[in-house]
Design an enzyme around this catalytic site. Structure first.
Site, PDB file in Angstrom:
ATOM      1  N   GLU A 123       0.808  -1.217   0.000  1.00  0.00           N
ATOM      2  CA  GLU A 123       0.000   0.000   0.000  1.00  0.00           C
ATOM      3  C   GLU A 123       0.847   1.277   0.000  1.00  0.00           C
ATOM      4  OE1 GLU A 123      -3.828  -1.907   2.292  1.00  0.00           O
ATOM      5  OE2 GLU A 123      -2.260  -0.986   3.457  1.00  0.00           O
ATOM      6  N   CYS A 136       3.264   8.571   1.563  1.00  0.00           N
ATOM      7  CA  CYS A 136       3.781   7.607   2.535  1.00  0.00           C
ATOM      8  C   CYS A 136       4.004   6.292   1.790  1.00  0.00           C
ATOM      9  CB  CYS A 136       2.749   7.458   3.649  1.00  0.00           C
ATOM     10  SG  CYS A 136       3.248   6.291   4.914  1.00  0.00           S
ATOM     11  N   CYS A 143       6.029  -6.822   7.342  1.00  0.00           N
ATOM     12  CA  CYS A 143       7.114  -6.336   8.197  1.00  0.00           C
ATOM     13  C   CYS A 143       7.514  -7.447   9.156  1.00  0.00           C
ATOM     14  CB  CYS A 143       6.637  -5.108   8.987  1.00  0.00           C
ATOM     15  SG  CYS A 143       7.959  -4.255   9.881  1.00  0.00           S
ATOM     16  N   CYS A 147       5.820  -4.937  16.321  1.00  0.00           N
ATOM     17  CA  CYS A 147       5.426  -3.893  17.260  1.00  0.00           C
ATOM     18  C   CYS A 147       3.978  -4.192  17.667  1.00  0.00           C
ATOM     19  CB  CYS A 147       5.554  -2.517  16.618  1.00  0.00           C
ATOM     20  SG  CYS A 147       7.252  -2.177  16.095  1.00  0.00           S
ATOM     21  N   CYS A 150       0.902  -2.248  16.094  1.00  0.00           N
ATOM     22  CA  CYS A 150       0.899  -1.958  14.647  1.00  0.00           C
ATOM     23  C   CYS A 150       0.272  -3.103  13.863  1.00  0.00           C
ATOM     24  CB  CYS A 150       2.321  -1.716  14.154  1.00  0.00           C
ATOM     25  SG  CYS A 150       2.401  -1.384  12.385  1.00  0.00           S
ATOM     26  N   SER A 235      11.811   6.518   8.209  1.00  0.00           N
ATOM     27  CA  SER A 235      11.458   6.212   9.593  1.00  0.00           C
ATOM     28  C   SER A 235      11.910   4.799   9.956  1.00  0.00           C
ATOM     29  CB  SER A 235       9.937   6.318   9.753  1.00  0.00           C
ATOM     30  OG  SER A 235       9.558   5.981  11.069  1.00  0.00           O
ATOM     31  N   CYS A 377      -1.629   5.781  10.064  1.00  0.00           N
ATOM     32  CA  CYS A 377      -0.423   5.104  10.554  1.00  0.00           C
ATOM     33  C   CYS A 377      -0.776   3.786  11.210  1.00  0.00           C
ATOM     34  CB  CYS A 377       0.252   5.923  11.642  1.00  0.00           C
ATOM     35  SG  CYS A 377       0.638   7.577  11.186  1.00  0.00           S
TER      36      CYS A 377
HETATM   37  N1  SAH Z   1       9.203   0.330  10.460  1.00  0.00           N
HETATM   38  C1  SAH Z   1       9.371   1.743  10.375  1.00  0.00           C
HETATM   39  C2  SAH Z   1       8.515   2.357   9.304  1.00  0.00           C
HETATM   40  C3  SAH Z   1       7.011   2.289   9.573  1.00  0.00           C
HETATM   41  S1  SAH Z   1       6.535   3.850  10.129  1.00  0.00           S
HETATM   42  C4  SAH Z   1       9.125   2.378  11.731  1.00  0.00           C
HETATM   43  O1  SAH Z   1       8.696   1.675  12.637  1.00  0.00           O
HETATM   44  O2  SAH Z   1       9.418   3.543  11.903  1.00  0.00           O
HETATM   45  C5  SAH Z   1       4.935   3.651  10.698  1.00  0.00           C
HETATM   46  C6  SAH Z   1       4.685   4.560  11.883  1.00  0.00           C
HETATM   47  O3  SAH Z   1       3.340   4.423  12.344  1.00  0.00           O
HETATM   48  C7  SAH Z   1       5.587   4.207  13.025  1.00  0.00           C
HETATM   49  O4  SAH Z   1       5.957   5.331  13.764  1.00  0.00           O
HETATM   50  C8  SAH Z   1       4.662   3.337  13.821  1.00  0.00           C
HETATM   51  O5  SAH Z   1       5.120   3.217  15.117  1.00  0.00           O
HETATM   52  C9  SAH Z   1       3.360   4.082  13.708  1.00  0.00           C
HETATM   53  N2  SAH Z   1       2.210   3.239  13.998  1.00  0.00           N
HETATM   54  C10 SAH Z   1       2.118   1.915  13.863  1.00  0.00           C
HETATM   55  N3  SAH Z   1       0.912   1.464  14.218  1.00  0.00           N
HETATM   56  C11 SAH Z   1       0.203   2.539  14.590  1.00  0.00           C
HETATM   57  C12 SAH Z   1      -1.153   2.725  15.018  1.00  0.00           C
HETATM   58  N4  SAH Z   1      -1.997   1.703  15.121  1.00  0.00           N
HETATM   59  N5  SAH Z   1      -1.563   3.973  15.288  1.00  0.00           N
HETATM   60  C13 SAH Z   1      -0.724   5.005  15.142  1.00  0.00           C
HETATM   61  N6  SAH Z   1       0.551   4.899  14.720  1.00  0.00           N
HETATM   62  C14 SAH Z   1       1.013   3.671  14.462  1.00  0.00           C
END
Ligand code: SAH
Length: 399
Positions: A123, A136, A143, A147, A150, A235, A377
């Site tokens: 996406e 984005c 991935c 986390c 996420c 990021s 995000c």
């Molecule tokens: N793997 C990299 C790139 C992905 S960035 C990284 O972790 O930085 C995606 C961003 O969205 C990251 O800051 C992640 O922590 C944030 N994110 C992930 N899940 C989310 C959610 N459910 N709500 C808000 N932000 C989220």
């Protein structure tokens, strides 16, 4: 899963001619060096290869050509030869969704890595703002990091995107926004919609650094897509040993998904922290080249109710960032089906932000965008969207 009926929605099937014959590779997204190699393959003599590569580069990336016939500065003969061996196809857009707030999400279909493997879905999200427009983009299918908050981390299939596939995401957005420069509308007319790129889609860019760096070289090239390195942000969840290298190789802006101010909590939210803890992470961040007022690190901090959102944590954040030229992005948690986390109350987020404001960090709250199309995000997870798209198609057929 139900679709939000208020969101305008368009399901787009790629036109047939976009489907690529497997034996004809696309030139779209190739680096200068790779393009020259392709020309060598079809017998362009070495003495004219650089010049030809330059001409084709210009048509690909400065003009967005989708057809070799448009390349009028290239001889007819070479155009025919190229068309016989290559295409200018972008990955297939299997669905496009537009949020009520103007955010757009494209679902792209990419070939599997091995012959016979099912295609992958990835996406790309475009977020229009008043003073800029940010794309984005994804660096991996799925991935490997898990986390806990996420959605992307719950997708099983993972592979690195090629540099071509990363660049192609930007080209698809330029196609859709109709933003390829023309004589009447030059590149830097100040009215561009797509001005910035963030590697904040699916995947961990520092686990695919070679391809990410190659893609950034192509995207930032002044005779081409021309989105400068200072407008490109990468990021990472904190792959400490590759952070400095990212800066040295790409000159991009750095963002860190921090989310916690102590190792105990960060181990739970971002399990990668068990490998590279906060001390190691911050040592790496401080080594990022040319940090200063004009080049600050962005710290992303997702606001999770009752988990990381107390005022002492806001103060701990300020303390942790001392000595690092920093911007803070508080991200209201975006819920997804099956998660136990909740977003902090708005008042809590504001109070948290107030502590940061008083410490000199201005407007740190990121407004959630595209939530209605699961484009916000952490909501990216292509499988779920695939179901939505097919449900939609069924519903449309039934009507
Ligand atoms: N793997 C990299 C790139 C992905 S960035 C990284 O972790 O930085 C995606 C961003 O969205 C990251 O800051 C992640 O922590 C944030 N994110 C992930 N899940 C989310 C959610 N459910 N709500 C808000 N932000 C989220």
């Amino acid at each position: 899963m139900t679709l939000n009926s208020t969101a305008p929605f368009a399901l787009e099937k790629a036109p047939l001619e976009r489907f690529v014959a497997p034996d004809k590779p696309s030139l779209v997204g190739l680096s200068r060096a790779a393009l020259a190699e392709k020309l060598a393959e079809v017998g362009v003599p070495e003495r004219s290869r650089r010049m030809r590569a330059q001409q084709i580069w210009h048509w690909l990336y400065a003009r967005g050509a989708q057809d070799f016939e448009r390349m009028t500065s290239v001889s007819k003969e070479l155009r025919a030869q190229l068309a016989g061996h290559f295409t200018l196809a972008r990955p297939d857009v299997v669905a496009e969704q537009v949020s009520a707030d103007g955010t757009r999400k494209w679902l792209l279909q990419l070939p599997g890595e091995h012959p016979g493997e099912k295609p992958h879905l990835v996406e790309t999200v475009y977020i229009p703002e008043t003073d800029r427009g940010t794309l984005c983009i994804s660096s991996q299918v799925g991935c490997t990091l898990t986390c806990s908050f996420c959605h992307t981390g719950t997708q099983k299939l993972v592979r690195n995107l090629t540099a071509q596939e990363i660049v192609a995401q930007v080209m698809i957005a330029r196609d859709a926004l109709n933003e390829w420069p023309t004589a009447e509308r030059p590149l830097n007319d100040g009215e561009r919609e797509l001005t910035n790129i963030v590697f904040m889609g699916m995947g961990e860019p520092l686990y695919n650094l070679d391809n990410v760096a190659e893609a950034i070289d192509t995207i930032a090239d002044g005779d081409g897509i021309s989105i400068g390195r200072r407008r490109i942000t990468v990021s990472t969840a904190g792959v400490a040993p590759r952070i400095k290298e990212l800066g040295e190789r790409t000159g991009a802006m750095l963002a860190i998904s921090l989310h916690a101010t102590n190792d105990e909590l960060r181990n739970q939210l971002v399990p990668l922290n068990k490998k590279y803890n906060l001390e190691e992470l911050f040592a790496a961040i401080k080594s990022y080249p040319s940090l200063g007022n004009a080049k600050r690190v962005t710290f992303e901090y997702v606001m999770l109710k009752g988990v990381n959102d107390t005022l002492p944590e806001a103060r701990a954040l300020v303390k942790l960032l001392a000595g690092v030229p920093a911007k803070i992005n508080l991200i209201p948690f975006n819920p997804w089906p099956g998660t136990d986390y909740e977003c902090s109350d708005w008042r809590t987020i504001e109070q948290f932000a107030e502590v940061l404001n008083r410490a000199g960090y201005s407007s740190p709250i990121r407004t959630p965008r595209g939530r209605d199309i699961l484009a916000a995000c952490g909501q990216l997870r292509s499988e779920s969207v695939k179901v939505r798209a097919s449900e939609r198609a069924k519903a449309e057929a039934a009507q």
